[in-house]
Design an enzyme around this catalytic site. Structure first.
Site, PDB file in Angstrom:
ATOM      1  N   ARG A  91       0.802  -1.219   0.000  1.00 55.23           N
ATOM      2  CA  ARG A  91       0.000   0.000   0.000  1.00 55.23           C
ATOM      3  C   ARG A  91       0.841   1.279   0.000  1.00 55.23           C
ATOM      4  O   ARG A  91       0.288   2.378  -0.108  1.00 55.23           O
ATOM      5  CB  ARG A  91      -0.947   0.007   1.205  1.00 55.23           C
ATOM      6  CG  ARG A  91      -1.985  -1.111   1.176  1.00 55.23           C
ATOM      7  CD  ARG A  91      -3.184  -0.779   2.034  1.00 55.23           C
ATOM      8  NE  ARG A  91      -3.917   0.375   1.533  1.00 55.23           N
ATOM      9  CZ  ARG A  91      -4.996   0.896   2.140  1.00 55.23           C
ATOM     10  NH1 ARG A  91      -5.448   0.344   3.260  1.00 55.23           N
ATOM     11  NH2 ARG A  91      -5.604   1.944   1.636  1.00 55.23           N
ATOM     12  N   HIS A 169      -7.591  -2.423  11.978  1.00 57.38           N
ATOM     13  CA  HIS A 169      -7.654  -0.965  12.043  1.00 57.38           C
ATOM     14  C   HIS A 169      -8.689  -0.572  13.091  1.00 57.38           C
ATOM     15  O   HIS A 169      -9.693  -1.277  13.286  1.00 57.38           O
ATOM     16  CB  HIS A 169      -8.085  -0.356  10.704  1.00 57.38           C
ATOM     17  CG  HIS A 169      -6.968  -0.141   9.733  1.00 57.38           C
ATOM     18  ND1 HIS A 169      -7.157  -0.220   8.373  1.00 57.38           N
ATOM     19  CD2 HIS A 169      -5.659   0.166   9.903  1.00 57.38           C
ATOM     20  CE1 HIS A 169      -6.014   0.014   7.747  1.00 57.38           C
ATOM     21  NE2 HIS A 169      -5.088   0.248   8.662  1.00 57.38           N
ATOM     22  N   CYS A 265     -14.110   2.672   5.735  1.00 57.64           N
ATOM     23  CA  CYS A 265     -12.841   2.511   5.014  1.00 57.64           C
ATOM     24  C   CYS A 265     -12.880   3.192   3.648  1.00 57.64           C
ATOM     25  O   CYS A 265     -11.851   3.646   3.144  1.00 57.64           O
ATOM     26  CB  CYS A 265     -12.522   1.030   4.821  1.00 57.64           C
ATOM     27  SG  CYS A 265     -12.068   0.167   6.340  1.00 57.64           S
TER      28      CYS A 265
END
Length: 705
Positions: A91, A169, A265
């Site tokens: 990422r 997360h 998200c």
């Protein structure tokens, strides 16, 4: 805020796919997401948001399929943005594209060091009232990033440790809502984080979701004023949100769940209000410790780093000097970061047990406090271990004499020099100087002891509870007898051991006392210590009674509890002063049920109520047994046998123990009134309370009439 003043950043899923595995949700889903269905679902969320806010778009780029999850672009507050530093290389390619977008929009961009992971609003969520910032760590973001957030955004940061890799997360299991409400999944966090959440968010505003909702990413929601937009929620959760004044809008996002993301998200809120009266604050603490020895071959460095992470902190190895030959020692300096001072103290105390020490040049003296009450140590006194210990006094290391476990360290400044010695709590004298905290302390161990060190944490108890056969029938008979004795004003004496607490029976025995079924309680120092430990600290012998796992540093809890009671004076004084507010001995004091604690050579402390003169203890036991109709012996072999030997014939006795040998020994007294029950004492007490409640239920009483 009005809908026109709320803005979100999104990225269309033109290049979205599950190309790799960097979280558990991606397992088995490589290239199994339908791009057409994903586009349709993204468009559905986009339209819902456009009706309630302004949505900006960032251009999707090839080669970064997760760019669609714009929550990870960075963290925005006012005109400032902290750019993400992605943990996974897959990422990291997104970073320049998001940086360009923020710069083009006129934001002040703050960039973390390249080796310090932080994944934006996926791991940092503002309280919707703007009072503070919740920041997650444990999987994708490092704790060391949080002080930067506090400084750059000028806001208080509250650090939360994530424990379940499914919720990697913070925004996958935690969603602040308008009005100070919170939608979250408590099992995703460690106990410290849950306590922090409970301290900041009132119970009436905490909306805890079930696992069924959590795995559907119900907490990965977008909150716009009083609307909550999410993938899916159970009817129960929708009703609870509605009761709190929220409208729930469901929009399917199953294609994105395959990559571990949902509504939150896929969005980044870029209009976060700044409160002028809120300023930077972070409870995060960092220290540098040094380790020397055979760090690799003895596994010490791995143990140390594991202790830091498992204790709720993070680390950075500043330098590591490897020994050149087998007999050579290695050295390392490690920066340890913890979310609070208390967590740091716990972690470093564990590292001291491994031989770690603060840099000598940074610590010239230990912290000393004066004993003001004989037999009572100052708060936060250092509890010793079995290992040889040295303490830092006037920039010199002083060896501690009379080394033993569970003592305090007293420092004397004598005409011949500085001395340090271990002293039991009961031996402390007014005016003595006792070491508090963990600064300037190190343990010394030989190489061979390091190499053969057991990798398990030092603890008293680690085994589980055995499963047992049904005991309902015998419990029914005993419950009936207890009810008859109470109703006619008779006397029941209970002899109990600490196993009652360890097996979860404490609350049930406390209820028996509260409901008038017990007229006297006999035991030793241990049952009182561990009952009070559970009442005050939630542990028994350092084991979390709710989770059934050892707590780091928990083996010291019982010493802390003993010290607290000694400061109060007695157990009764602790109750009257409001220090002890529940538990077996709290109920004894409140309901005037006499108790006697017989001491032994193995007792720590002991508690001030514990009778250490054995002859006096025996006489006290004998006095309380007089007039007893029934004696209930609960998993205490020595005390039960002692009581049995001083109990006259004709008194009914019930012996409950997991060990058949104990039950047999009591039955061998020859009393026809003896009943032996081989079972787990916690199970027995639970069934007893249930049966007594049945006997006192309106339905049962009506049947008797």
């Amino acid at each position: 805020m009005t809908s026109s003043s709320i803005r979100f950043l999104m990225c269309s899923p033109d290049h979205y796919d599950v190309d790799y595995v960097i979280n558990p949700w991606m397992e088995g889903n490589i290239h199994k997401s339908s791009r057409d269905r994903a586009a349709e679902q993204w468009q559905g969320l986009f339209q819902i948001l456009k009706e309630r806010a302004v949505v900006d778009l960032v251009k999707p780029e090839r080669g970064v399929p997760d760019m669609v999850f714009t929550a990870n672009a960075g963290l925005v507050l006012g005109d400032d943005v902290v750019l993400s530093r992605f943990y996974h290389k897959e990422r990291q390619g997104e970073e320049p594209f998001f940086k360009q977008w923020f710069l083009e929009q006129g934001y002040t961009v703050h960039e973390l060091p390249k080796d310090l992971p932080f994944e934006g609003a996926g791991d940092a969520l503002l309280d919707r009232e703007g009072r503070w910032l919740w920041a997650g760590y444990g999987f994708r973001s490092e704790l060391d990033s949080h002080p930067y957030l506090a400084k750059w955004l000028d806001i208080e940061v509250l650090s939360l440790r994530l424990m379940d890799d499914r919720f990697y997360h913070l925004d996958t299991c935690f969603c602040p809502l308008t009005g100070g409400y919170l939608l979250y999944y408590p099992p995703a966090f460690d106990s410290y984080s849950n306590r922090l959440i409970e301290m900041r968010v009132p119970e009436a505003k905490r909306i805890a979701v079930s696992e069924a909702d959590a795995v559907k990413f119900a907490c990965n929601a977008v909150n716009v004023n009083h609307t909550v937009i999410l993938n899916k929620a159970t009817d129960d959760l929708k009703h609870r949100l509605a009761a709190a004044g929220f409208e729930v809008v469901e929009t399917p996002l199953t294609e994105f769940l395959k990559a571990g993301g949902a509504a939150k998200c896929l969005t980044l809120r870029v209009t976060e209000p700044v409160r002028a009266e809120v300023h930077a604050s972070a409870a995060i603490e960092s220290r540098v410790v040094r380790m020397e020895g055979h760090l690799l071959d003895a596994g010490l460095i791995n143990q140390a780093l594991d202790l830091v992470v498992e204790g709720g902190g993070s680390f950075q190895v500043l330098n590591f000097n490897l020994g050149e030959q087998r007999q050579s020692t290695s050295s390392a300096e490690v920066k340890v970061t913890a979310p609070s001072h208390d967590v740091m103290e716990t972690i470093v105390s564990q590292l001291i047990d491994l031989g770690a020490v603060a840099r000598p040049q940074e610590v010239c003296d230990t912290n000393l406090e004066t004993v003001t009450l004989a037999g009572v140590a100052p708060d936060d006194f250092y509890v010793t271990t079995i290992y040889p210990t040295e303490v830092r006094v006037k920039c010199e290391w002083v060896k501690v004499r009379n080394q033993r476990m569970d003592a305090a360290i007293v420092v004397h400044d004598t005409p011949t020099g500085i001395t340090a010695e271990c002293k039991l709590l009961r031996d402390l004298q007014v005016g003595e100087q006792v070491i508090v905290g963990i600064e300037g302390i190190r343990t010394i161990r030989k190489t061979e002891s390091r190499e053969h060190r057991n990798t398990q944490e030092f603890s008293f108890m680690g085994a589980g509870v055995s499963s047992e056969r049904r005991v309902e029938l015998v419990v029914e008979q005993i419950a009936w007898e207890l009810r008859q004795i109470r109703d006619r004003g008779g006397k029941v004496v209970v002899t109990a051991g600490p196993v009652v607490i360890h097996t979860g029976g404490g609350e049930h025995l406390a209820k028996l006392i509260r409901d008038g079924y017990v007229q006297a309680l006999l035991g030793g120092n241990a049952i009182a210590v561990h009952d009070i430990e559970q009442s005050m600290m939630g542990t028994s012998l350092g084991v979390d009674m709710k989770r059934g796992v050892s707590v780091r540093g928990g083996h010291r809890h019982h010493l802390k509890v003993i010290n607290t009671i000694r400061r109060c004076g007695t157990i009764a004084d602790a109750v009257h002063q409001g220090v002890l507010t529940n538990g077996i001995f709290y109920e004894c004091v409140q309901h005037h049920v006499p108790f006697s604690l017989a001491g032994s050579i193995r007792d720590d402390g002991p508690l001030p109520d514990t009778q250490m003169d054995l002859l006096k203890a025996q006489a006290d036991y004998s006095r309380l047994i007089q007039g007893a109709d029934l004696i209930l012996m609960l998993s205490s072999m020595l005390h039960s046998i002692g009581v049995g030997n001083m109990t006259p014939a004709g008194v009914k006795m019930v012996c409950v123990d997991i060990n058949p040998a104990v039950v047999t020994k009591l039955s061998d007294r020859g009393s026809v009134e003896s009943v032996g029950v081989v079972t787990d004492v916690g199970l027995f007490l639970s069934l007893m309370v249930q049966q007594l409640e049945k006997l006192t239920s309106p339905y049962h009483l009506a049947q008797m009439v």
